[in-house]
Structure formats: structure tokens, C-alpha cells
Design a protein around this motif. Sequence first.
Motif, PDB file in Angstrom:
ATOM      1  N   ILE A   1      48.240  12.217  59.924  1.00 21.41           N
ATOM      2  CA  ILE A   1      47.997  13.329  60.850  1.00 21.41           C
ATOM      3  C   ILE A   1      48.133  14.628  60.078  1.00 21.41           C
ATOM      4  O   ILE A   1      49.126  14.842  59.382  1.00 21.41           O
ATOM      5  N   GLU A   2      47.119  15.480  60.177  1.00 21.82           N
ATOM      6  CA  GLU A   2      47.218  16.794  59.550  1.00 21.82           C
ATOM      7  C   GLU A   2      48.234  17.637  60.330  1.00 21.82           C
ATOM      8  O   GLU A   2      48.302  17.559  61.563  1.00 21.82           O
ATOM      9  N   VAL A   3      49.003  18.444  59.609  1.00 19.64           N
ATOM     10  CA  VAL A   3      50.087  19.212  60.236  1.00 19.64           C
ATOM     11  C   VAL A   3      49.990  20.682  59.842  1.00 19.64           C
ATOM     12  O   VAL A   3      49.814  21.011  58.675  1.00 19.64           O
ATOM     13  N   ILE A   4      50.099  21.545  60.844  1.00 19.05           N
ATOM     14  CA  ILE A   4      50.192  22.988  60.621  1.00 19.05           C
ATOM     15  C   ILE A   4      51.465  23.496  61.284  1.00 19.05           C
ATOM     16  O   ILE A   4      51.710  23.206  62.458  1.00 19.05           O
TER      17      ILE A   4
ATOM     18  N   THR B   1      43.168  27.999  59.830  1.00 23.35           N
ATOM     19  CA  THR B   1      43.843  26.946  59.078  1.00 23.35           C
ATOM     20  C   THR B   1      43.728  25.607  59.799  1.00 23.35           C
ATOM     21  O   THR B   1      43.669  24.553  59.160  1.00 23.35           O
ATOM     22  N   SER B   2      43.676  25.624  61.135  1.00 21.75           N
ATOM     23  CA  SER B   2      43.449  24.384  61.877  1.00 21.75           C
ATOM     24  C   SER B   2      42.096  23.785  61.515  1.00 21.75           C
ATOM     25  O   SER B   2      41.969  22.573  61.275  1.00 21.75           O
ATOM     26  N   LEU B   3      41.084  24.619  61.449  1.00 22.73           N
ATOM     27  CA  LEU B   3      39.753  24.154  61.074  1.00 22.73           C
ATOM     28  C   LEU B   3      39.746  23.636  59.637  1.00 22.73           C
ATOM     29  O   LEU B   3      39.135  22.602  59.335  1.00 22.73           O
ATOM     30  N   ALA B   4      40.435  24.352  58.743  1.00 22.68           N
ATOM     31  CA  ALA B   4      40.482  23.922  57.344  1.00 22.68           C
ATOM     32  C   ALA B   4      41.195  22.585  57.195  1.00 22.68           C
ATOM     33  O   ALA B   4      40.753  21.705  56.446  1.00 22.68           O
ATOM     34  N   ALA B   5      42.303  22.413  57.909  1.00 21.59           N
ATOM     35  CA  ALA B   5      43.051  21.156  57.821  1.00 21.59           C
ATOM     36  C   ALA B   5      42.225  19.983  58.315  1.00 21.59           C
ATOM     37  O   ALA B   5      42.349  18.855  57.809  1.00 21.59           O
ATOM     38  N   LEU B   6      41.360  20.222  59.291  1.00 22.85           N
ATOM     39  CA  LEU B   6      40.507  19.169  59.840  1.00 22.85           C
ATOM     40  C   LEU B   6      39.229  18.976  59.031  1.00 22.85           C
ATOM     41  O   LEU B   6      38.395  18.144  59.383  1.00 22.85           O
ATOM     42  N   GLY B   7      39.071  19.746  57.958  1.00 23.42           N
ATOM     43  CA  GLY B   7      37.874  19.626  57.139  1.00 23.42           C
ATOM     44  C   GLY B   7      36.650  20.263  57.760  1.00 23.42           C
ATOM     45  O   GLY B   7      35.520  19.904  57.426  1.00 23.42           O
ATOM     46  N   LEU B   8      36.864  21.238  58.646  1.00 25.50           N
ATOM     47  CA  LEU B   8      35.762  21.868  59.371  1.00 25.50           C
ATOM     48  C   LEU B   8      35.540  23.317  58.957  1.00 25.50           C
ATOM     49  O   LEU B   8      34.831  24.056  59.626  1.00 25.50           O
ATOM     50  N   LEU B   9      36.147  23.715  57.846  1.00 27.18           N
ATOM     51  CA  LEU B   9      35.987  25.071  57.343  1.00 27.18           C
ATOM     52  C   LEU B   9      35.713  24.993  55.856  1.00 27.18           C
ATOM     53  O   LEU B   9      36.426  24.305  55.121  1.00 27.18           O
ATOM     54  N   ASP B  10      34.682  25.675  55.402  1.00 25.37           N
ATOM     55  CA  ASP B  10      34.324  25.669  53.991  1.00 25.37           C
ATOM     56  C   ASP B  10      35.250  26.599  53.227  1.00 25.37           C
ATOM     57  O   ASP B  10      35.035  27.805  53.181  1.00 25.37           O
ATOM     58  N   ASP B  11      36.301  26.034  52.634  1.00 30.07           N
ATOM     59  CA  ASP B  11      37.272  26.853  51.919  1.00 30.07           C
ATOM     60  C   ASP B  11      36.778  27.300  50.556  1.00 30.07           C
ATOM     61  O   ASP B  11      37.469  28.027  49.844  1.00 30.07           O
TER      62      ASP B  11
END
Length: 335
Positions: A171-174, A258-268
Motif C-alpha cells: 500500500i502506498e503511504v503519504i 503527491t497522492s497522484l505521484a505515489a499512485l503512478g498517475l503523475l509524471d514526475d
Amino acid sequence: MTPVSRADAARRLASAAGRGGRAATVAGAALYGVLAAEAVAARKKIGRATKPVMDSTGWYGRGRPGPALQVALLGDSSACGYGVDRIEHTPGAYLASGLAVEADRRVHMRQLCVVGDRSSDLWAQVDRTLAMPTDLAVILVGSNDVTHLVKASRAAAQLGEAVRRLREADIEVIVGTCPDLGTIRPLLPPLRQVARHLSRKLAAAQMMATLDEGGHTVSLGDVIGPEFYTNPAELFGDDEFHPSPEGYKACADVLLPTSLAALGLLDDDAPLAGHDRVKALTDAALEAADHPGTALDPVRPGTGRSGRYVEIRQRAPKQTPDHAESPEATDSPDA
């Protein structure tokens, strides 16, 4: 945050400030007397809040495709959105609505946070999280640890254990770190400075514990702190302690990228709003505690660093909807 203990928060902080070797000296006694007097005034101002807690649990993103993103919200009253009168004004509703829009996906939010809980209470909340499918866990905790004088190292260790259990379940955690309690207007100097010091100290410890266990952190203290102090009518609720709907939205806005990034939904790899670099964990945590919206992420492969290093970022801001959705209690056919 617990509404019942808010009236005692200032007294506890004053007691903490007055302890130590110098407390027996004349100067220490004088300082304690000033803090105690301020604590009494703050307690009268804050009072005792008794509003019901709105539950943001449900489905968001009506008409959007699946599969749904499964999100769990853990922590204290800052996660519950204590003090608001509508579900749409809770952090859970704002964050879930924002995720649905940005990801173009259905989102199922489960509000597992409990008003008054401390870091030591996260174990039970994690148990409930692990019992159901979860892609992302968002944790907002720490204020009650400060007001109950829990050592920062102890509270951070308890948070770290919660993050470890969640990460072991993939589980991704923020973690949104402890807010700056020095922004509470009923607290006057020097009590305000004591509250600010303790909350920032805990925030830095939370970052280190979370990153050590593979989670992500977002600094909340300075995100809404200045706005709370300069614009209390808009960002503070009626009790002048908990945020207003606008304050909770500001918190969700900071958590969304950061929620989007943790889920792989943001192009970092895209250009960011500010700095993006690798830094030693301790230095990064201290820096993030003093800068608004700073996110700390585990180091990605290929950075050439190992050990206690993290990526420190200022992600491009994203806004949750001004009018969050009301959750659906049950799944709809298009989920």
C-alpha cells in the motif's frame, strides 16, 4: 485532534515549557507563571467543541471509468475534518474528488480516522485498512501527541510502525505531517512559540520515520500556517482551533499532487514548480518542516545514492474541486 482535550492543550504545553532544570529558578518560575496565565486565557477562548463528525466514506467520480482507486484516510480530527457541517467540506471528500478528476477514475474513500487519536492509536486503524483492498493510505496525525506531551521520538516510531505495516502490504503511504500549532490564535507569545517548536520538532521526526519505511511525506505546517494566522476568519472554524472548510481544502490541495505521484498517475519527470534534488534524510526533514508543501519521496533507482537519502520536491500545485462531490454510499454500475 480531539475536541474535548482542546481546552487542556494550552495547559499541557505550558507545563512542558516550564519543566526542566531551570523550572526551579526564579526565571523559570516567572516564565511558567506567564505561560500558565496564557493557558487559562486560551482555554476560555478555545472552549469545548461538540460538533458531530462527518464521514467522507463512499464512492466519488460519478460517470468515470474504473477500476476504482481505493483510498484509506487515517489519523485524527484533522483527517476527519472535524468542525464542518457538510461531508463535502471534509479533507476526504476534497481529496477523493480531486483524485477522481485528475486521474479520470472512480475513487472509493474509506474514512478510518478517529477524533482524538494519537500515533499510538494508528495500529487499530491500520488493522482496519489491511482488512480491505487499499491502493493508497493517507495519514494525518500528530497534534494530539504534541498536546499530550508525547515525546517526538516515540510518536514518530509509532507512526513508522504503521507505515511499515502498510508498505509490507504493498500500500502506498503519504503522511501529512503535524501542523504548526503555533498558528492557533488563542495562544499568545511565548506559549505560541512553545507550541510551534514542539509541533515542528515532531513534523521532522515524522518525516524521517516515514521515509525510513518507504512512505512519502508532505509538510503541512507552513502550508496553511501563515494563512491561518493572517486570515483566521476564513481558514479557522468556529472553535478557532480546527480548520474551516477552506482550511481543509487547502490541506487537500497540498496532498493531491503527491497522492497522484505515489499512485503512478503523475509524471514526475516533467518540469516541477521548484527544486527537485536528492538530499540526506535528516537535512531534508529539517528543511521540509520549514517550507510549505515540501514533499519527501523515497529515492528512485538510478539516482546513484543509497542509504538515508530522499528526494526533496516542490511539486506543481493542483487544486481540488471548489465544490467537492458528495459520496455515494454504495457502488454504482459504472465503478
